[in-house]
Scaffold this motif. Structure first.
Motif, PDB file in Angstrom:
ATOM      1  N   VAL A 154      -1.848  -1.177  -4.086  1.00  0.00           N
ATOM      2  CA  VAL A 154      -2.749  -0.024  -4.024  1.00  0.00           C
ATOM      3  C   VAL A 154      -1.926   1.258  -3.856  1.00  0.00           C
ATOM      4  CG1 VAL A 154      -4.593   1.084  -2.698  1.00  0.00           C
ATOM      5  CG2 VAL A 154      -4.629  -1.391  -3.073  1.00  0.00           C
ATOM      6  N   VAL A 155      -2.277   2.280  -4.616  1.00  0.00           N
ATOM      7  CA  VAL A 155      -1.610   3.582  -4.499  1.00  0.00           C
ATOM      8  C   VAL A 155      -2.684   4.642  -4.258  1.00  0.00           C
ATOM      9  CG1 VAL A 155      -0.129   5.283  -5.647  1.00  0.00           C
ATOM     10  CG2 VAL A 155       0.170   2.844  -6.151  1.00  0.00           C
ATOM     11  N   ILE A 156      -2.505   5.440  -3.239  1.00  0.00           N
ATOM     12  CA  ILE A 156      -3.446   6.531  -2.957  1.00  0.00           C
ATOM     13  C   ILE A 156      -2.674   7.849  -2.931  1.00  0.00           C
ATOM     14  CG2 ILE A 156      -4.907   7.562  -1.176  1.00  0.00           C
ATOM     15  CD1 ILE A 156      -5.933   4.833  -0.496  1.00  0.00           C
ATOM     16  N   ILE A 157      -3.170   8.810  -3.701  1.00  0.00           N
ATOM     17  CA  ILE A 157      -2.544  10.135  -3.757  1.00  0.00           C
ATOM     18  C   ILE A 157      -3.414  11.122  -2.987  1.00  0.00           C
ATOM     19  CG2 ILE A 157      -1.842  12.009  -5.312  1.00  0.00           C
ATOM     20  CD1 ILE A 157      -1.584   9.778  -7.515  1.00  0.00           C
ATOM     21  N   GLU A 158      -2.811  11.829  -2.043  1.00  0.00           N
ATOM     22  CA  GLU A 158      -3.559  12.826  -1.284  1.00  0.00           C
ATOM     23  C   GLU A 158      -2.990  14.208  -1.562  1.00  0.00           C
ATOM     24  OE1 GLU A 158      -4.487   9.694   2.334  1.00  0.00           O
ATOM     25  OE2 GLU A 158      -3.849  11.725   2.841  1.00  0.00           O
ATOM     26  N   PHE A 202       0.866  -1.181   0.000  1.00  0.00           N
ATOM     27  CA  PHE A 202       0.000   0.000   0.000  1.00  0.00           C
ATOM     28  C   PHE A 202       0.901   1.229   0.000  1.00  0.00           C
ATOM     29  CE2 PHE A 202      -2.050   3.359   2.436  1.00  0.00           C
ATOM     30  CZ  PHE A 202      -3.231   3.505   1.737  1.00  0.00           C
ATOM     31  N   VAL A 203       0.716   2.089  -1.005  1.00  0.00           N
ATOM     32  CA  VAL A 203       1.555   3.279  -1.133  1.00  0.00           C
ATOM     33  C   VAL A 203       0.673   4.516  -1.008  1.00  0.00           C
ATOM     34  CG1 VAL A 203       3.145   4.544  -2.631  1.00  0.00           C
ATOM     35  CG2 VAL A 203       3.080   2.045  -2.718  1.00  0.00           C
ATOM     36  N   ASN A 204       1.052   5.407  -0.130  1.00  0.00           N
ATOM     37  CA  ASN A 204       0.313   6.650   0.078  1.00  0.00           C
ATOM     38  C   ASN A 204       1.258   7.815  -0.236  1.00  0.00           C
ATOM     39  OD1 ASN A 204      -0.989   8.416   2.985  1.00  0.00           O
ATOM     40  ND2 ASN A 204      -1.753   8.455   0.901  1.00  0.00           N
ATOM     41  N   ILE A 205       0.876   8.600  -1.258  1.00  0.00           N
ATOM     42  CA  ILE A 205       1.698   9.742  -1.660  1.00  0.00           C
ATOM     43  C   ILE A 205       0.961  11.018  -1.283  1.00  0.00           C
ATOM     44  CG2 ILE A 205       2.747  10.946  -3.626  1.00  0.00           C
ATOM     45  CD1 ILE A 205       2.799   8.238  -5.106  1.00  0.00           C
ATOM     46  N   LYS A 206       1.567  11.834  -0.450  1.00  0.00           N
ATOM     47  CA  LYS A 206       0.984  13.129  -0.106  1.00  0.00           C
ATOM     48  C   LYS A 206       1.793  14.204  -0.824  1.00  0.00           C
ATOM     49  CE  LYS A 206      -0.317  11.700   4.594  1.00  0.00           C
ATOM     50  NZ  LYS A 206      -1.772  11.600   4.697  1.00  0.00           N
TER      51      LYS A 206
END
Lengths: 68, 68, 68, 68, 68, 68
Positions: free
Chosen positions: F43-47, F3-7
């Motif tokens: 999963v990649v989520i960009i915030e 799981f990758v979260n990019i802010k």
């Protein structure tokens, strides 16, 4: 009802229990002072991250510390 | 395709593997029941936080437990 | 004193206020049932993520929905 | 000034220090290439999660691996 | 090189730009004072969460505010 | 199953849909290449974070940009 999450380097660089207590107290007071939040429902979580697992400038902290 | 992150106190208070399995199952079923999400792509991550590292009311859980 | 963070797709796919209330109630009850946590200090935060900003399999949800 | 947080399974499945260094380098280069971000202020944090604590499809990874 | 993430209620309850600036300044000073961290690499991110999306005690903040 | 979260900063600085698609593709390929992860469950989520809400060096990005 704010939630504060502090991530910092752990291992040899980990804060002591006293320092963690100061961070929790200080972050809570900050939310109370600036936004008048209720301290009783202000949550602070400190996460310690290994220096191998923290990178900046494309390098892990472990590598950066070696280079001085 | 929801993502659920549960943070709770670890160490002596850590849930057992069975309890973690129940949390994963229950959180997944909740997303399926309420939002008809696909369980196959519902991810649940449980993070255990030391009681020294979790604060509320300006004090760590460790300190609060000592005071009873 | 657990903290639950649910990330799901927003925009046209966003849950209604009623569905969000059900998620909050359900996640809290889960922590009470499995771990006997205090509901009064159980926090649930729902974050809605645009389908452009959520990827799986190397593609955004927006692209995947177009392909059917 | 982006911040990248990578969560993956740890324990026996944990990446080596070399693999972590590659992830840090690669994620930083990605932000530089696509968005022209400054690598000096691009932070990457890798979090390793126990297979008991990671669930998908309503089951922990530990359980899924047992079933083959 | 610490990273601080503050989640708080937004919408009508959102802090002003001045209050956000105070939170950023205060959180950075806290890390400098307690742990002697370098302010230049201390990152603070504030996330505003709708009162429908924040729950405590099994109820959203929206519902709790209605009940007074 | 990573799981990758990019802010990153949003608003006027927000990436386009094409750039977001490239970030999702690139982060997924990175996990496949370095750790042989399954792209189907990566999963990649960009915030996107407002520049008022992102601070470094004790100042918001908004303030820093004004100072040039």
């Amino acid at each position: 009802m704010p939630f504060v999450n502090i991530k910092l380097t752990g291992g040899k660089e980990a804060p002591t229990a006293e320092q963690k207590a100061e961070l929790i107290k200080g972050a809570t007071e900050l939310l109370v002072r600036v936004l008048n939040k209720n301290p009783a429902t202000t949550v602070v979580i400190i996460e310690e991250v290994d220096t191998d697992n923290w990178g900046v400038g494309g390098q892990s902290i472990t590598e950066r510390r070696k280079m001085g």
